[in-house]
Design a protein around this motif. Structure first.
Motif, PDB file in Angstrom:
ATOM      1  N   ASP A  38       0.393   7.801   3.172  1.00 47.16           N
ATOM      2  CA  ASP A  38      -0.203   6.625   2.441  1.00 47.16           C
ATOM      3  C   ASP A  38       1.008   5.699   2.025  1.00 47.16           C
ATOM      4  O   ASP A  38       1.085   4.697   1.696  1.00 47.16           O
ATOM      5  CB  ASP A  38      -0.744   7.390   1.118  1.00 47.16           C
ATOM      6  CG  ASP A  38      -2.147   8.002   1.409  1.00 47.16           C
ATOM      7  OD1 ASP A  38      -2.545   7.336   2.486  1.00 47.16           O
ATOM      8  OD2 ASP A  38      -2.492   8.890   0.799  1.00 47.16           O
ATOM      9  N   ASP A  39       2.175   6.628   1.640  1.00 47.29           N
ATOM     10  CA  ASP A  39       3.391   5.832   1.221  1.00 47.29           C
ATOM     11  C   ASP A  39       3.935   4.801   2.115  1.00 47.29           C
ATOM     12  O   ASP A  39       4.255   3.595   1.928  1.00 47.29           O
ATOM     13  CB  ASP A  39       4.774   7.035   0.801  1.00 47.29           C
ATOM     14  CG  ASP A  39       4.194   7.796  -0.311  1.00 47.29           C
ATOM     15  OD1 ASP A  39       3.596   7.429  -1.221  1.00 47.29           O
ATOM     16  OD2 ASP A  39       4.998   8.939  -0.117  1.00 47.29           O
ATOM     17  N   ILE A  40       3.999   5.329   3.344  1.00 44.09           N
ATOM     18  CA  ILE A  40       4.503   4.255   4.480  1.00 44.09           C
ATOM     19  C   ILE A  40       3.374   3.233   4.642  1.00 44.09           C
ATOM     20  O   ILE A  40       3.811   2.102   4.991  1.00 44.09           O
ATOM     21  CB  ILE A  40       4.664   5.223   5.629  1.00 44.09           C
ATOM     22  CG1 ILE A  40       5.915   6.105   5.401  1.00 44.09           C
ATOM     23  CG2 ILE A  40       5.069   4.220   6.922  1.00 44.09           C
ATOM     24  CD1 ILE A  40       6.093   7.351   6.730  1.00 44.09           C
ATOM     25  N   ALA A  41       1.962   3.443   4.753  1.00 38.69           N
ATOM     26  CA  ALA A  41       1.054   2.432   5.040  1.00 38.69           C
ATOM     27  C   ALA A  41       1.531   1.424   3.779  1.00 38.69           C
ATOM     28  O   ALA A  41       1.390   0.239   3.964  1.00 38.69           O
ATOM     29  CB  ALA A  41      -0.210   2.983   4.848  1.00 38.69           C
ATOM     30  N   LYS A  42       1.554   1.716   2.485  1.00 39.92           N
ATOM     31  CA  LYS A  42       1.628   1.127   1.395  1.00 39.92           C
ATOM     32  C   LYS A  42       2.800   0.119   1.513  1.00 39.92           C
ATOM     33  O   LYS A  42       2.769  -1.136   1.273  1.00 39.92           O
ATOM     34  CB  LYS A  42       1.601   1.759   0.055  1.00 39.92           C
ATOM     35  CG  LYS A  42       1.572   1.055  -1.298  1.00 39.92           C
ATOM     36  CD  LYS A  42       1.708   2.133  -2.470  1.00 39.92           C
ATOM     37  CE  LYS A  42       1.816   0.957  -3.562  1.00 39.92           C
ATOM     38  NZ  LYS A  42       1.914   1.649  -4.854  1.00 39.92           N
ATOM     39  N   ALA A  43       4.055   0.707   1.948  1.00 43.64           N
ATOM     40  CA  ALA A  43       5.065  -0.122   2.199  1.00 43.64           C
ATOM     41  C   ALA A  43       4.959  -0.945   3.137  1.00 43.64           C
ATOM     42  O   ALA A  43       5.748  -2.219   3.193  1.00 43.64           O
ATOM     43  CB  ALA A  43       6.458   0.883   2.336  1.00 43.64           C
ATOM     44  N   ALA A  44       4.195  -0.924   4.442  1.00 46.31           N
ATOM     45  CA  ALA A  44       3.963  -1.574   5.301  1.00 46.31           C
ATOM     46  C   ALA A  44       3.083  -2.812   5.100  1.00 46.31           C
ATOM     47  O   ALA A  44       2.891  -3.752   5.842  1.00 46.31           O
ATOM     48  CB  ALA A  44       3.493  -1.028   6.641  1.00 46.31           C
ATOM     49  N   GLY A  45       2.362  -2.431   3.707  1.00 47.57           N
ATOM     50  CA  GLY A  45       1.408  -3.320   3.876  1.00 47.57           C
ATOM     51  C   GLY A  45       0.019  -3.383   4.543  1.00 47.57           C
ATOM     52  O   GLY A  45      -0.472  -4.359   4.765  1.00 47.57           O
ATOM     53  N   VAL A  46      -0.198  -2.081   4.868  1.00 47.90           N
ATOM     54  CA  VAL A  46      -1.445  -1.965   5.853  1.00 47.90           C
ATOM     55  C   VAL A  46      -2.008  -0.863   5.183  1.00 47.90           C
ATOM     56  O   VAL A  46      -1.664  -0.024   4.343  1.00 47.90           O
ATOM     57  CB  VAL A  46      -1.049  -1.641   7.285  1.00 47.90           C
ATOM     58  CG1 VAL A  46      -0.092  -2.740   7.974  1.00 47.90           C
ATOM     59  CG2 VAL A  46      -0.194  -0.516   7.553  1.00 47.90           C
ATOM     60  N   GLY A  47      -3.556  -0.532   5.847  1.00 45.97           N
ATOM     61  CA  GLY A  47      -4.276   0.370   5.406  1.00 45.97           C
ATOM     62  C   GLY A  47      -4.048   1.730   6.127  1.00 45.97           C
ATOM     63  O   GLY A  47      -3.584   1.573   7.281  1.00 45.97           O
ATOM     64  N   ARG A  48      -4.348   2.645   5.823  1.00 48.78           N
ATOM     65  CA  ARG A  48      -4.343   3.886   6.505  1.00 48.78           C
ATOM     66  C   ARG A  48      -4.941   3.742   7.966  1.00 48.78           C
ATOM     67  O   ARG A  48      -4.455   4.270   8.962  1.00 48.78           O
ATOM     68  CB  ARG A  48      -4.996   5.182   5.712  1.00 48.78           C
ATOM     69  CG  ARG A  48      -4.036   5.712   4.695  1.00 48.78           C
ATOM     70  CD  ARG A  48      -4.998   6.774   3.989  1.00 48.78           C
ATOM     71  NE  ARG A  48      -5.450   7.682   4.585  1.00 48.78           N
ATOM     72  CZ  ARG A  48      -4.820   9.054   4.791  1.00 48.78           C
ATOM     73  NH1 ARG A  48      -3.819   9.161   4.011  1.00 48.78           N
ATOM     74  NH2 ARG A  48      -5.247   9.851   5.718  1.00 48.78           N
ATOM     75  N   MET A  49      -6.198   3.212   8.126  1.00 50.21           N
ATOM     76  CA  MET A  49      -7.119   3.073   9.203  1.00 50.21           C
ATOM     77  C   MET A  49      -6.130   2.182  10.310  1.00 50.21           C
ATOM     78  O   MET A  49      -5.721   2.593  11.243  1.00 50.21           O
ATOM     79  CB  MET A  49      -8.286   2.373   8.999  1.00 50.21           C
ATOM     80  CG  MET A  49      -9.217   3.402   8.057  1.00 50.21           C
ATOM     81  SD  MET A  49      -9.625   4.885   8.940  1.00 50.21           S
ATOM     82  CE  MET A  49     -10.637   4.312  10.184  1.00 50.21           C
ATOM     83  N   THR A  50      -5.288   1.330   9.763  1.00 50.72           N
ATOM     84  CA  THR A  50      -4.506   0.634  10.587  1.00 50.72           C
ATOM     85  C   THR A  50      -3.277   1.312  11.065  1.00 50.72           C
ATOM     86  O   THR A  50      -3.176   1.181  12.268  1.00 50.72           O
ATOM     87  CB  THR A  50      -3.786  -0.772   9.888  1.00 50.72           C
ATOM     88  OG1 THR A  50      -5.304  -1.605   9.617  1.00 50.72           O
ATOM     89  CG2 THR A  50      -2.981  -1.654  10.712  1.00 50.72           C
ATOM     90  N   LEU A  51      -2.760   1.813  10.325  1.00 51.36           N
ATOM     91  CA  LEU A  51      -1.778   2.895  10.671  1.00 51.36           C
ATOM     92  C   LEU A  51      -2.082   4.050  11.639  1.00 51.36           C
ATOM     93  O   LEU A  51      -1.448   4.184  12.516  1.00 51.36           O
ATOM     94  CB  LEU A  51      -1.160   3.500   9.460  1.00 51.36           C
ATOM     95  CG  LEU A  51       0.177   4.187   9.562  1.00 51.36           C
ATOM     96  CD1 LEU A  51       1.095   4.242   8.267  1.00 51.36           C
ATOM     97  CD2 LEU A  51       0.173   5.692  10.047  1.00 51.36           C
ATOM     98  N   TYR A  52      -3.287   4.560  11.410  1.00 48.45           N
ATOM     99  CA  TYR A  52      -3.766   5.645  12.160  1.00 48.45           C
ATOM    100  C   TYR A  52      -4.211   4.800  13.530  1.00 48.45           C
ATOM    101  O   TYR A  52      -4.444   5.926  14.706  1.00 48.45           O
ATOM    102  CB  TYR A  52      -4.743   6.272  11.438  1.00 48.45           C
ATOM    103  CG  TYR A  52      -4.060   7.340  10.777  1.00 48.45           C
ATOM    104  CD1 TYR A  52      -3.289   8.472  11.364  1.00 48.45           C
ATOM    105  CD2 TYR A  52      -4.456   7.392   9.371  1.00 48.45           C
ATOM    106  CE1 TYR A  52      -3.035   9.505  10.456  1.00 48.45           C
ATOM    107  CE2 TYR A  52      -4.062   8.460   8.529  1.00 48.45           C
ATOM    108  CZ  TYR A  52      -3.140   9.188   9.148  1.00 48.45           C
ATOM    109  OH  TYR A  52      -2.609  10.622   8.453  1.00 48.45           O
TER     110      TYR A  52
END
Length: 192
Positions: A38-52
């Motif tokens: 969650d921290d990384i997704a937020k820092a990247a400006g993306v949602g968890r679904m995008t990250l996953y």
């Protein structure tokens, strides 16, 4: 029907998204080895679904961040002049290396919590190979010790670099003195 142009655009968008996620992971894990998805997704400006959508789990993301940090380090280290006698070349390499190690100590901690020791060693193959070649050259020149296995000596160099990075991070060594301490320590360990 999607065109080839829209397919290339989606691919380019995905590559930019991956690069942004890896960069955010590298930065987040450098600050906090325990940074969450969650921290990384937020820092990247993306949602968890995008990250996953790009990384199946935290281990894949940590590996990508560590690999990126090592690639960036390789770009710096490949410019270090390793010519001349091995002892002087090693000094130049160490002066360039310790700060890279210091920057990635927390990232390595994150990797150690999620990746196998074998995989971490595998990712460090190029930096270790560079040191091994210098140590071997120093042994051939008669300036470095030959009474211990070369793999041990290379590992000791890495341990000293990581120890110095930790000392620097905690403020027990200043940035100005760390390079000298690392070089003096390693040169004395390797001396014939």
């Amino acid at each position: 029907m999607p065109s080839a142009t829209s397919g290339r655009r989606r691919r380019a968008d995905a590559e930019r998204s991956i690069a942004r996620i890896v960069s955010a992971a590298r930065e987040s894990l450098t600050k906090d080895p325990g940074a969450s998805i969650d921290d990384i997704a937020k820092a990247a400006g993306v949602g968890r679904m995008t990250l996953y959508g790009h990384f199946r789990n935290r281990a894949e993301l940590v590996e990508a961040a560590l690999a990126e940090a090592l690639r960036a380090g390789e770009a710096v280290l490949s410019d270090v002049d390793l010519g001349g006698d091995a002892q002087a070349a090693l000094t130049r390499l160490l002066e360039s290396s310790w700060s890279l190690v210091a920057e990635s100590t927390a990232l390595l901690t994150a990797a150690q919590g999620t990746l196998s020791a074998g995989r971490i060693r595998e990712l460090h193959t190029d930096p270790a190979k560079r040191v091994e070649e210098l140590v071997r050259r120093g042994q051939d020149e008669g300036t470095f010790r030959t009474d211990m296995p070369i793999t041990w000596l290379v590992n000791v160099v890495q341990y000293v670099l990581h120890g110095a990075a930790e000392e620097n991070r905690t403020g027990r060594l200043t940035a100005d003195e760390t390079g000298r301490v690392v070089t003096t320590t390693i040169q004395s360990i390797l001396a014939r």
